[in-house]
Design a protein around this motif. Structure first.
Motif, short mmCIF file in Angstrom:
data_model
loop_
_atom_site.label_atom_id
_atom_site.label_comp_id
_atom_site.label_asym_id
_atom_site.label_seq_id
_atom_site.Cartn_x
_atom_site.Cartn_y
_atom_site.Cartn_z
N ALA A 30 40.76 46.47 -15.49
CA ALA A 30 40.98 45.48 -14.43
C ALA A 30 41.31 44.13 -15.03
CB ALA A 30 39.74 45.37 -13.55
N ALA A 31 40.59 43.78 -16.11
CA ALA A 31 40.87 42.52 -16.78
C ALA A 31 42.25 42.54 -17.42
CB ALA A 31 39.80 42.23 -17.83
N ASP A 32 42.62 43.70 -18.01
CA ASP A 32 43.92 43.82 -18.65
C ASP A 32 45.05 43.65 -17.64
OD1 ASP A 32 42.83 44.22 -21.10
OD2 ASP A 32 42.99 46.40 -21.06
N SER A 33 44.91 44.29 -16.49
CA SER A 33 45.99 44.31 -15.52
C SER A 33 46.15 42.98 -14.80
CB SER A 33 45.75 45.41 -14.48
OG SER A 33 44.57 45.16 -13.76
N ALA A 34 45.14 42.11 -14.88
CA ALA A 34 45.19 40.84 -14.16
C ALA A 34 46.04 39.81 -14.87
CB ALA A 34 43.78 40.29 -13.95
N GLY A 35 46.35 40.03 -16.15
CA GLY A 35 47.13 39.07 -16.91
C GLY A 35 46.24 38.01 -17.51
N GLU A 36 46.74 37.32 -18.55
CA GLU A 36 45.96 36.36 -19.30
C GLU A 36 44.62 36.98 -19.67
OE1 GLU A 36 45.86 32.67 -17.20
OE2 GLU A 36 48.02 32.44 -17.21
N THR A 37 43.51 36.32 -19.34
CA THR A 37 42.22 36.94 -19.62
C THR A 37 41.68 37.63 -18.39
OG1 THR A 37 41.22 34.79 -19.13
CG2 THR A 37 41.54 35.37 -21.45
N GLY A 38 42.57 37.88 -17.43
CA GLY A 38 42.15 38.46 -16.16
C GLY A 38 41.80 37.34 -15.21
N SER A 39 42.15 37.44 -13.94
CA SER A 39 41.83 36.37 -13.01
C SER A 39 41.73 36.91 -11.60
CB SER A 39 42.90 35.27 -13.07
OG SER A 39 44.15 35.79 -12.68
N LYS A 40 40.93 36.22 -10.80
CA LYS A 40 40.83 36.54 -9.39
C LYS A 40 40.42 35.26 -8.68
CE LYS A 40 36.12 38.38 -9.94
NZ LYS A 40 35.23 39.52 -9.70
N GLY A 41 41.20 34.90 -7.68
CA GLY A 41 40.89 33.70 -6.93
C GLY A 41 40.89 32.46 -7.78
N GLY A 42 41.73 32.42 -8.84
CA GLY A 42 41.77 31.26 -9.71
C GLY A 42 40.73 31.26 -10.80
N VAL A 43 39.83 32.24 -10.82
CA VAL A 43 38.79 32.33 -11.84
C VAL A 43 39.23 33.34 -12.89
CG1 VAL A 43 36.39 32.91 -12.31
CG2 VAL A 43 36.99 31.72 -10.19
N GLN A 44 39.23 32.93 -14.16
CA GLN A 44 39.59 33.84 -15.25
C GLN A 44 38.41 34.75 -15.59
OE1 GLN A 44 42.04 32.36 -18.61
NE2 GLN A 44 41.50 30.34 -17.83
N THR A 45 38.65 36.03 -15.63
CA THR A 45 37.63 36.98 -16.06
C THR A 45 37.78 37.23 -17.55
OG1 THR A 45 37.61 38.08 -13.90
CG2 THR A 45 36.69 39.30 -15.78
N VAL A 46 36.75 36.92 -18.31
CA VAL A 46 36.78 37.05 -19.76
C VAL A 46 35.82 38.17 -20.16
CG1 VAL A 46 36.31 35.89 -21.95
CG2 VAL A 46 37.34 34.61 -20.06
N LEU A 47 36.36 39.22 -20.78
CA LEU A 47 35.55 40.37 -21.16
C LEU A 47 34.95 40.15 -22.54
CD1 LEU A 47 34.52 43.17 -20.40
CD2 LEU A 47 36.59 44.14 -21.41
N VAL A 48 33.62 40.12 -22.59
CA VAL A 48 32.87 39.88 -23.82
C VAL A 48 32.30 41.21 -24.31
CG1 VAL A 48 30.95 38.65 -24.89
CG2 VAL A 48 32.26 37.56 -23.04
N ALA A 49 32.57 41.55 -25.55
CA ALA A 49 32.04 42.78 -26.14
C ALA A 49 30.93 42.45 -27.13
CB ALA A 49 33.14 43.56 -26.83
N THR A 50 29.95 43.34 -27.21
CA THR A 50 28.85 43.17 -28.15
C THR A 50 28.32 44.54 -28.55
OG1 THR A 50 26.65 42.19 -28.49
CG2 THR A 50 27.16 42.98 -26.28
N GLY A 51 27.72 44.60 -29.73
CA GLY A 51 27.13 45.85 -30.19
C GLY A 51 25.69 46.01 -29.74
N ALA A 52 25.14 45.00 -29.04
CA ALA A 52 23.74 45.01 -28.59
C ALA A 52 22.77 45.19 -29.75
CB ALA A 52 23.51 46.08 -27.53
N SER A 53 23.14 44.66 -30.90
CA SER A 53 22.31 44.68 -32.10
C SER A 53 22.99 43.76 -33.11
CB SER A 53 22.22 46.10 -32.67
OG SER A 53 21.51 46.13 -33.89
N PRO A 54 22.26 43.00 -33.93
CA PRO A 54 20.81 43.07 -34.12
C PRO A 54 20.05 42.15 -33.17
CG PRO A 54 21.74 41.57 -35.72
CD PRO A 54 22.90 42.13 -34.94
N LYS A 55 18.83 42.58 -32.89
CA LYS A 55 17.90 41.77 -32.14
C LYS A 55 17.37 40.66 -33.05
CE LYS A 55 13.70 42.49 -29.36
NZ LYS A 55 12.69 43.49 -28.93
N PRO A 56 17.22 39.43 -32.61
CA PRO A 56 17.28 38.93 -31.24
C PRO A 56 18.61 38.29 -30.86
CG PRO A 56 16.23 37.29 -32.60
CD PRO A 56 16.61 38.43 -33.52
N TYR A 57 19.67 38.52 -31.64
CA TYR A 57 20.96 37.92 -31.30
C TYR A 57 21.55 38.55 -30.05
CZ TYR A 57 20.81 35.68 -35.86
OH TYR A 57 20.45 34.91 -36.93
N THR A 58 21.51 39.87 -29.99
CA THR A 58 22.04 40.60 -28.84
C THR A 58 21.34 41.95 -28.76
OG1 THR A 58 24.02 41.67 -27.92
CG2 THR A 58 24.00 41.26 -30.31
#
Length: 289
Positions: A30-58
């Protein structure tokens, strides 16, 4: 099992792909198809990825919700930027960079060192962490203040991590007295448990990670800090962590600029320090230099 968690501070859905299932792909698409970083209603959707490790960073908390120092900073930034909405996806660590390369992920939040090599491929935010690296040994072992004293000893290494890259740089410089790096996909707690049991001779990590996985677990281990200048000058170590941004997205510089502005406000107000002290047992890891 793929688990989905909801976080009240974030609009929308937190997509988690911890075990490689693909149900969350629609979020990224959905973010890819929206263009730029993805947008809806003027708000850019930015997809953040994480490995959920190491704790306590993520990490995923007991309620399976994504949190950690890196993540909570972004949640605070999100509140300050009405034109940007962060959504989150958990992926295996090696997949984070592939996602940035392809543009599937807009940002990676995973305690990343902003090395010169990485800066050639990605844009980075201003740093939000200044780390202290060190060697972890069993209680009673002779301490060390240099990697030279670890030649011939065995440790774990995870490909791509800054800690591993330092050890690899040492081995390249000392081919006749190398450190034995066993590449592994073991989680950090297992690595610390194995060190305590004698499965390896040492671990090379940073103090706050040791505190979370070795110190709190009362495994009979000791952290020996190494001089930051020694690591930087000899092995090109970057002790500062920042958010990495994919260059595959249009107007990425504008997003980085907005994030940096909000990050500066958090530092100036003391909010960044408070988050650090919350996740690192009172320790302030915010950049001092």
């Amino acid at each position: 099992m793929k688990r989905t968690a909801r976080t009240p501070a974030i609009f929308g859905i937190l997509a988690v792909t911890a075990m490689g299932l693909t149900a969350c792909a629609s979020t990224a698409d959905a973010a890819d198809s929206a263009g730029e970083t993805g947008s809806k209603g003027g708000v850019q959707t930015v997809l953040v990825a994480t490995g959920a490790s190491p704790k306590p960073y993520t990490f995923l908390d007991k309620n399976d919700e994504l949190t950690g120092y890196d993540i909570e900073i972004l949640k605070q930034i999100d509140k300050k930027l009405p034109d940007i909405e962060f959504k989150y996806e958990v992926a295996d660590f090696p997949a984070l960079f592939a996602g940035l390369d392809s543009g599937r992920f807009n940002v990676v939040a995973n305690n990343l060192s902003a090395t010169d090599e990485r800066r050639e491929k990605y844009d980075f935010s201003d740093p939000y962490t200044e780390a202290q690296f060190g060697v972890i040994l069993k209680d009673g072992a002779k301490g060390t203040d240099s990697l030279d004293e670890l030649a011939g000893k065995r440790t774990y290494g995870e490909p791509g991590l800054n800690f591993t890259r330092v050890l690899e740089a040492y081995n390249e410089q000392h081919p006749d007295k190398t450190i034995n790096i066993e590449y592994t996909e073991l989680d950090l707690q297992s690595q610390y448990n194995n060190l305590a049991a004698g499965g390896v001779d040492f671990l090379f990590n940073e103090r706050v990670v040791y505190n979370g996985y070795g110190g709190k677990a009362n495994l009979g281990l000791e952290f020996y800090p190494l001089d930051g200048k020694y690591l930087t000058e000899n092995f090109g170590t970057n002790l500062f962590s920042a958010y990495a941004f994919s260059k595959q997205r249009p107007k990425v510089a504008d997003v980085v600029k907005q994030v940096n502005g909000a990050l500066a406000e958090l530092k100036e107000s003391g909010s960044l320090k408070k988050l650090s002290e919350k996740f690192f047992d009172g320790v302030d890891v915010t950049p001092k230099n």
